[in-house]
Scaffold this motif. Structure first.
Motif, mmCIF file in Angstrom:
data_model
loop_
_atom_site.group_PDB
_atom_site.id
_atom_site.type_symbol
_atom_site.label_atom_id
_atom_site.label_comp_id
_atom_site.label_asym_id
_atom_site.label_seq_id
_atom_site.Cartn_x
_atom_site.Cartn_y
_atom_site.Cartn_z
ATOM 1 N N VAL C 13 0.807 -1.258 0.054
ATOM 2 C CA VAL C 13 0.046 -0.123 -0.047
ATOM 3 C C VAL C 13 0.965 1.421 -0.103
ATOM 4 C CG1 VAL C 13 -1.705 1.397 1.565
ATOM 5 C CG2 VAL C 13 -1.857 -1.076 1.031
ATOM 6 N N GLU C 17 1.140 4.122 -3.014
ATOM 7 C CA GLU C 17 1.145 5.630 -2.590
ATOM 8 C C GLU C 17 2.290 6.373 -2.878
ATOM 9 O OE1 GLU C 17 -2.418 5.174 0.796
ATOM 10 O OE2 GLU C 17 -0.280 5.246 1.390
ATOM 11 N N TYR C 38 -4.791 -5.684 1.488
ATOM 12 C CA TYR C 38 -4.592 -4.589 2.201
ATOM 13 C C TYR C 38 -5.642 -4.528 3.466
ATOM 14 C CZ TYR C 38 -8.175 -2.477 -0.528
ATOM 15 O OH TYR C 38 -9.775 -2.126 -1.194
ATOM 16 N N TYR C 58 -10.160 -3.126 6.999
ATOM 17 C CA TYR C 58 -9.457 -2.542 6.060
ATOM 18 C C TYR C 58 -9.308 -1.044 6.214
ATOM 19 C CZ TYR C 58 -11.201 -6.932 4.041
ATOM 20 O OH TYR C 58 -11.638 -7.901 3.932
ATOM 21 N N ARG C 60 -7.838 1.352 4.193
ATOM 22 C CA ARG C 60 -7.811 2.031 3.026
ATOM 23 C C ARG C 60 -9.354 1.977 2.425
ATOM 24 N NH1 ARG C 60 -4.359 3.852 4.857
ATOM 25 N NH2 ARG C 60 -2.204 4.355 3.832
ATOM 26 N N PHE C 64 -9.570 1.922 -3.363
ATOM 27 C CA PHE C 64 -8.215 2.161 -3.255
ATOM 28 C C PHE C 64 -7.395 1.821 -4.495
ATOM 29 C CE2 PHE C 64 -3.704 1.086 -2.100
ATOM 30 C CZ PHE C 64 -3.350 2.209 -1.855
ATOM 31 N N TYR C 65 -7.785 0.589 -4.843
ATOM 32 C CA TYR C 65 -6.855 0.340 -6.113
ATOM 33 C C TYR C 65 -7.542 0.735 -7.167
ATOM 34 C CZ TYR C 65 -4.512 -3.859 -3.539
ATOM 35 O OH TYR C 65 -3.655 -4.209 -2.598
ATOM 36 N N TRP C 293 4.973 0.277 5.846
ATOM 37 C CA TRP C 293 4.541 1.296 5.112
ATOM 38 C C TRP C 293 5.542 2.482 4.753
ATOM 39 C CZ3 TRP C 293 3.561 6.564 5.478
ATOM 40 C CH2 TRP C 293 2.706 7.254 4.743
ATOM 41 N N ARG D 160 -0.715 9.148 3.364
ATOM 42 C CA ARG D 160 -1.808 7.794 3.373
ATOM 43 C C ARG D 160 -3.173 8.454 3.184
ATOM 44 N NH1 ARG D 160 -0.314 3.759 8.027
ATOM 45 N NH2 ARG D 160 -2.469 3.071 7.869
#
Lengths: 388, 498, 410, 162
Positions: C13, C17, C38, C58, C60, C64-65, C293, D160
């Motif tokens: 993830v 980003e 994710y 989750y 996100r 998200f994708y 991350w 994020r």
């Protein structure tokens, strides 16, 4: 009932009409003309005061001081004459000629003297002599002993009293006098017992002042000027204005321009837009003479043998119109009064607040012929006619 | 021994409203409010309360009242509760009664017995919203007026230029916090008037406002150096102060913290004692020597003011000061404030400034020198009407001290000398001093001056004037109400109706 | 530009980003062997305990994708050719320009102990938790092997589900990886006071019973009856894919400050990566979420052509265990200054090195502890003011105001 | 990409430790934002999102609050996705619903700005800049202007997403 207080006992606010007419070449004309002028503004007076100052009226006695005096009675006159003779040589004396007028009541004894300074008592030096004479005049007037010196100057005189100005002119037979500079005043006092001495113009030596307005700064001005030997016995604005100009111009030797800058300086905002050097000079003058700023509504005409200066307060809270033609400068509270007596006007305007209007007499002018056809003397009238 | 001293105030707490947030606890430097360790509730110890009202103002729910202690002694016209309490206090402690601020007895306030004039009919009032109103005032020596007058030598007559005839009076750093100095200095700067350092030197952080600073030289000479003299726009020699005529000053050592000590140039923690007299001024000629020493030291570029307390023969003293070379005479009336003064001196020595001013102005005019010097008065100037009346009586300008502090939040608890000023004013304790944010202080002081400016303009316009100098000494604009013949005569004004 | 990321968890993830910050156009392909990508692995204990629902896992948004235009391929990569092709088990070949290995780790002991048993589960993936959920019921006796963060969170979840967990570890006290004995014993007392049994200092010899394990047998011969076994003994990096490719490895895949491996255009991040450690400067595997991350994002940015430098790993852990707050950071097990108190019990330790803080333990009274973490991170020197940091409550007193600004640099 | 965002700037020099900001914050985030008395006396006390600390000598004070970092540690460390940074406003928020109370953000925040462990609520709370109000409640409540609301331009960095 307690007697009402008069000028000098109490401060009396008043409204007024003013007028001034000056021949720039120093040519004399009759008093009829200024009387016609001030008569137009009758509603600006209430019959409780009117007066005139005239310059050039005693050409044959021009080397002597003309002294106009009001007396309450004979003893007062006798006492005054004793004082006068102690310091002056009296060349000629007699009542000022008057004419019966139904509107004029209870005049005082009105007397005129022509005097020369007594050399043994007065120094030759003119500054000292003037100083002495000022103290003599103010001394007599402040004493309020029933004698009041109306004017004290060479080749000039003040005629004033209780009544409408045109009636005063008639009473004093001003049609029979010829002068090159006249000022006139009609008064609207807010109390009833008019006192002849309280009428205007106010004279100090050869300087006379007429004034329309009420000086809000009066007591600040008075308390300042009294530090320098003046006594404001009449408690009128006109008196303090006369003293201020006397102090600045005669005592400190300033020009009338500078004096005008002191009594009606430019606003600070205006100063900010001036050239720095000028602004600094004016700032300095104002800082030093701040107590002489005349505040509140006024239009004044300051007359001296060499002309007039007319001045409005900085905000122009009182009316004043000026006009000029080839030979004359005229100033009056209202335009109509000028139009009545002046023809061939080149320019007529309402001067801005704080900006003096000048009417300077060229006493050396070679041409000495009158222009005004309606003037008193028949010779003059004919001369004028021939010129037209 | 049982203390006979009694509480002056009692705290009322509305427990329905109190949410126990603790603001009162953390704001009271006198530790009146405290949290009961057993149940966390907030309680108060009334006897410690000085009545500064800080807690009342900050309580977010309005749960607090600070009211006069209700329990009083039996009524007696002479032996009032105050009198008795003072005796009890002295019999408890054996000391001089100390207080802050100025004269506290409600004697006649002559300002309130003097009324101003306004135009009606015969001359117009001037509308300040439409016409320019000029409040600019110059302070400093003016040349004598004669044929050879010195208008062309301005460098010999340095002037202070004020856009409003109100200046901030001397209050030293130490007696007040630096934030007070910052507030007043900035306000003086933006409103184009002056502030006075007092006898405590000029802190580096207010040096930026030195062009508008009057630096004071007093009997302790604290902070005085050639640089300090150079930094002010004007130098003021302080002989006396209305709150404590004839006695000196004393800043206790605990207030002489590092910053204060550095600014005063004395060791930290030492008592800063200003002697009663200047020990180099025992006569008028000594004063003259000091004035000219200071002028020499600053190359005659700055006016020198001399400040005295209003006392019985003030007129003669002022005349002497003017002749000794003082350019600005400052008279501080008996209502003038102080950070610390013996209560008895404060309330029983000196005279009201109204009379002192009238007498001095008259005397200087009689002597023909009024125009040559400037006259500044202080001591209980509370509002713009007082300013207008002072100017009409003859002052060029006024100083405000107490009024300025009140603008910054002072609530007149008169406990300045304790250093526990809850409003962050009369303290150098960093915990308390931070309560006066100088940004806010500046705004408040500026607002006060702005408001007074508007009011002065209204007064002037009403009287038919548009320049402050036309009011100066214009006593015809004043009338006395309920004054005796003699009082009217000394004030040089007429009675109402005359 | 074709970006391929193997692995779908947090490092992945972060990388998406990171890439998308600088490259909105390039194609991104994620290859993940988990059907649920994710989700947050640390949340599985909360999910097990029922504190959150599945959607709460989750972190996100579902789109998200889609929003980042990522193509997801469910599958397992089995071969990696350094010249630019990834081969899946399905045989599919996926070419790449930039590749990120975010393949995570493999649970320790699991393969050895779980083979063939259906009541032995790991505690690493959502799938593990779903398996536990099928079996767990009140009163069930569960042996949790591993008293690290994962094991204890698993035990806590079981406790909330009214199961009877027993925590087993070779170490003499819980959380031995991050706590010192004092802290560890405080945690142990806390667990026991809540009724969670601990068998510590015991090495598991074997699990007995097939297909269902009935007891855990220890090397000292003792045994523990159980109805289920959860293996939570930590993870080791998944190095299988890197093997034989020429990528340098140690404990994990060695990466430089750009998270790039020894082979250009191939990056690694997360639990698999062995990156520089902040305090020591050595390369270490520090398998915690925020670092995964961060590493992923650094890798992503570098992959997209923007140079970004990894600041170095700092182990920071915070866990709330049966209402006991436990925090550690940096070299928490080294010797330091301590403060201990009671009611409720608290423990504070500051590890100092060269005038700066390098480690901390705080148990209860943990408010504002981030200030000290910040000091560790910024290497603030605090000589002479150490004791301030030990005050039971930093709350209410401003630590920073106590430190002369000259030495704090704050 | 730049954006204009709100920031509360603390002039600690003028913080007098009265705590009215904290109280206002509590009230603003309570069920009775219009009544201090009701907010504080009805049910359990609301949790303030910021605090005031005093120095050890009690002479100075410091407003402790979220600085809305551009690259926030709390967001990075959050295991539940509760901590997010709003791209548009630049505000870092913690979703009370999602927060599981692990206190990771508490140990990550170098400002010590996250409130939670001491409250007994099991959730982390932080300043949300009172976005729905004209002024953040604390700024409006500060009697000494020690808290100032500023609008500053920041260069956006993508972190994020929520």
């Amino acid at each position: 009932m307690k007697k009402m207080l008069r000028e000098g006992d109490v401060r009396i606010p008043a409204g007024c009409a003013i007028a001034a007419l000056v021949n720039l070449r120093g040519l004399p004309f009759a008093g009829t003309r200024i009387a016609d002028c001030i008569a137009v503004m009758r509603e600006r007076s209430n019959g409780l005061g009117g007066g005139f100052a005239a310059y050039g009226i005693y050409p044959e006695m021009k080397d002597y001081y003309a002294v106009h005096v009001f007396f309450d009675g004979i003893p007062e006159k006798r006492e005054f004459e004793y004082q006068l003779r102690r310091h002056f040589r009296v060349v000629s004396t007699g009542p000022i000629p008057t004419r019966r007028n139904d509107e004029i009541h209870n005049p005082p004894i009105i007397w005129r003297y022509f005097v020369s300074p007594e050399n043994s008592l007065l120094a030759e030096e003119p500054v000292r002599r003037q100083e002495f004479m000022v103290s003599f005049i103010t001394g007599v007037n402040a004493a309020s002993n029933g004698a009041y010196i109306v004017s004290f100057g060479k080749n000039m005189g003040v005629f004033k009293g209780v009544g409408f100005p045109e009636d005063i002119a008639d009473f004093f037979r001003l049609d029979e006098y010829r002068g090159y500079l006249w000022t006139a005043h009609g008064r609207f006092p807010t109390n009833t017992p008019g006192w002849w001495g309280g009428a205007h113009p106010f004279a100090l030596l050869e300087t006379t002042v007429i004034h329309n307005g009420e000086i809000s700064s009066y007591d600040a001005n008075r308390r300042f000027i009294e530090m320098y030997g003046y006594r404001c016995s009449l408690q009128t604005d006109t008196e303090v204005i006369a003293y201020i100009f006397d102090f600045l111009c005669r005592r400190l030797g300033m020009s009338q321009e500078e004096a005008a800058l002191i009594v009606a300086p430019p606003l600070w905002d205006e100063l900010a837009m001036m050239e720095e050097e000028t602004a600094n000079r004016i700032t300095r003058i104002r800082a030093v003479f701040s107590s002489l700023l005349l505040n509140g509504p006024f239009s004044i005409v300051l007359a001296t043998p060499d002309g007039i200066m007319a001045l409005n307060d900085r905000l122009k809270l009182r009316p004043m119109v000026a006009a000029e033609n080839e030979d004359f400068v005229a100033v009056a509270s209202e335009e109509a009064a000028i139009r009545k007596i002046l023809t061939g006007i080149n320019r007529i305007w309402s001067p801005r607040g704080g900006e003096p209007v000048w009417g300077k007499v060229d006493l050396t002018h070679p041409e000495r012929e009158p222009l005004y056809a309606g003037e008193g003397g028949s010779d003059d009238a004919e001369a004028a006619k021939s010129k037209i | 021994m049982l203390k006979l001293q009694k509480a002056k105030f009692e705290i009322g707490r509305d427990f329905d409203r109190c949410v126990g947030c603790g603001v009162c606890v953390n704001q009271c430097a006198n530790e009146v409010h405290f949290r009961d360790p057993y149940d966390e509730s907030v309680c108060a110890d009334d006897i410690k309360c000085v009545g500064c009202q800080r807690c009342v103002h900050l309580c977010p729910t309005g749960a607090l009242r600070v009211v006069s202690f209700a329990s009083r002694t039996r009524e007696h016209g002479l032996w009032t509760s105050t009198v008795i309490n003072e005796i009890h206090l002295q019999s408890d402690s054996g000391g001089i009664l100390l207080s802050g601020m100025g004269h506290s007895r409600p004697d006649t306030v002559y300002w309130d017995r003097i009324l101003l004039n306004a135009s009606q009919v015969t001359n117009p009032s001037i509308d300040p919203l439409r016409e320019p109103m000029e409040l600019k005032t110059f302070l400093g020596r003016k040349p004598p007026l004669n044929r050879k007058n010195s208008l062309d030598a301005p460098e010999k007559y340095p002037q202070l230029e004020l856009e409003i005839p109100v200046m901030f009076a001397a209050m030293s750093f130490g007696s007040v916090s630096l934030n007070v100095h910052k507030s007043l200095a900035r306000a003086a700067m933006s409103q184009k008037t002056y502030w006075n350092t007092g006898e405590g030197g000029l802190h580096p952080e207010v040096r930026a406002y030195r062009d508008r600073a009057i630096v004071q030289v007093a009997s302790g000479r604290f902070g005085v150096s050639p640089e300090y003299l150079e930094e002010g726009a004007c130098i003021e020699i302080k002989i006396g102060q209305g709150a404590k005529p004839g006695i000196g000053g004393h800043l206790p050592g605990e207030k002489v913290t590092g910053e204060v000590a550095r600014t005063r140039k004395i060791p930290p923690g030492s008592d800063a004692i200003s002697p009663a007299p200047h020990h180099d001024i025992y006569s008028i000629e000594d004063l003259s020597q000091l004035i000219y020493s200071l002028k020499e030291a600053t190359a005659y570029r700055k006016p020198v003011a001399v400040k005295i307390a209003a006392v019985h023969n003030v007129a003669a003293i002022c005349s002497g000061m003017a002749r000794a070379g003082a350019d600005i005479l400052v008279i501080d009336g008996y209502r003038g404030g102080s950070g610390a003064t013996p209560l008895r001196i404060r309330n029983d020595v000196g005279i009201p400034v109204e009379f002192a001013l009238a007498a001095v102005d008259r005397r200087l005019r009689e002597e023909g020198i009024r125009n040559e010097v400037s006259l500044v008065v202080s001591g209980g100037i509370r509002n713009s009407a007082d300013v207008a009346k002072a100017i009409a009586l003859g002052a060029d300008a006024v100083y405000i001290g107490t009024a300025a502090l009140v603008a910054l939040g002072c609530h007149m608890c008169q406990n300045c000398y304790t250093g526990k000023c809850n409003w962050g004013i009369a303290t150098v304790n960093p915990r308390l001093a931070r309560r006066l944010n100088p940004d806010i202080g500046t705004l408040r002081a500026e607002n006060l001056l702005r408001a007074w400016k508007h009011e002065l303009a209204e007064f002037l316009g009403g009287m038919g004037m548009n320049a402050i100098e036309s009011l100066r000494g214009n006593r015809l604009m004043l009338r006395g109400l309920g004054l005796t013949e003699r009082e009217l005569e000394i004030l040089g004004i007429k009675a109402v109706g005359e | 530009m074709r970006y391929v990321i193997i692995g779908g968890s947090i490092a992945s993830v972060g990388a998406i980003e990171g890439i998308r910050k600088f490259d909105r156009e390039g194609s991104i392909t994620v290859i993940s062997d988990e059907p649920d990508p994710y989700y947050s692995r640390p949340l599985i204990s909360y999910y097990l305990a029922g504190k959150i629902d599945r959607a709460g896992l989750y972190y996100r948004k579902p789109e998200f994708y889609q929003r980042n235009r990522v193509q997801v391929i469910t599958g397992k990569a089995c071969n990696l050719a350094p010249d630019g092709v990834v081969t899946l088990e399905s045989g599919e070949k996926i070419p790449y320009d930039k590749l990120l290995l975010a393949v995570g780790g493999t649970p320790l002991l699991y393969d050895r102990l779980a083979a063939g048993r259906d009541n032995v589960v790991g505690f690493y993936t959502l799938e593990d938790v779903e398996r536990i959920r099928l079996q767990v019921m009140p009163g069930i006796r569960v042996a949790v092997i591993g008293a690290g963060l994962v094991g204890l969170k698993a035990a806590e979840a079981l406790y909330y589900l009214n199961a009877k967990p027993t925590v087993v570890d070779l170490a003499p006290y819980p959380l031995s990886g991050i706590l010192d004995p004092v802290g560890g014993e405080m945690v142990e007392r806390h667990l026991r006071s809540k009724g969670v049994e601990c068998k510590l200092g015991m090495e598991v010899s074997s699990l007995e019973g097939t297909p269902r394990v009935k007891e855990v047998v220890f090397t000292d011969g003792s045994h523990l009856d159980c109805d289920m076994v959860i293996i939570a003994a930590g993870v080791r990096p998944n190095l299988a894919l890197a093997a034989g490719t020429g990528i340098d490895t140690g404990q994990g895949i060695l990466v430089d400050e750009h998270q790039e491996t020894s082979i250009p255009s191939v990056y690694a991040a997360g639990d698999v990566a062995q990156a520089q450690e902040l305090l020591s400067g050595d390369k270490k595997v520090v398998p915690i979420l925020p670092l995964a991350w961060e590493q992923g994002r650094i890798a992503g940015m570098n992959m997209a052509g923007h140079e970004a430098v990894y600041r170095g790993s700092l182990a920071v852990n915070s866990v709330s265990l049966l209402d006991m707050a436990i925090m550690t950071a940096g070299d928490s097990r080294a010797e330091g200054l301590c403060a201990v108190g009671d009611n409720p019990p608290y423990y504070r330790k500051i590890v100092l090195q060269d005038g700066g803080v390098t480690g901390l333990i705080a148990i209860n009274h943990v408010d504002n502890m981030g200030i000290i973490t910040g000091m560790i991170r910024k290497r603030v020197r605090i000589e002479g003011h150490e004791s301030l940091l030990l005050q039971p409550r930093l709350n209410g007193v401003d630590v920073r105001s106590c430190l002369p600004t000259a030495i704090t640099g704050l | 990409m730049t954006a204009v965002v709100r920031r509360v700037e603390a002039q600690d020099e003028y913080c007098m430790g009265c705590g009215l900001c904290r109280l206002a914050c509590q009230v603003a985030h309570s069920a009775y934002p219009l009544s201090i008395v009701k907010a504080m006396k009805t049910g359990s006390r609301p949790v303030p999102r910021m605090s005031v600390e005093s120095s050890a000598d009690g002479m100075s004070f410091r407003s402790v609050r979220c600085l809305q970092c551009e690259d926030p540690e709390c967001v990075k460390i959050c295991i539940s996705g509760a901590a997010t940074r709003d791209e548009e406003t630049g505000v870092v928020l913690i979703d009370e619903q999602k927060c599981v109370g692990c206190w990771s953000c508490v140990i990550a925040c170098p400002e010590g700005a996250i409130i939670g462990p001491g409250t007994g609520r099991g959730k982390a709370y932080k300043c949300d800049l009172c976005l729905e109000r004209e002024f953040p409640a604390c700024v409006a409540a500060c009697p000494n202007r020690a808290l100032i609301l500023r609008e500053v331009e920041v260069v956006e960095s993508t972190t994020r997403e929520g």
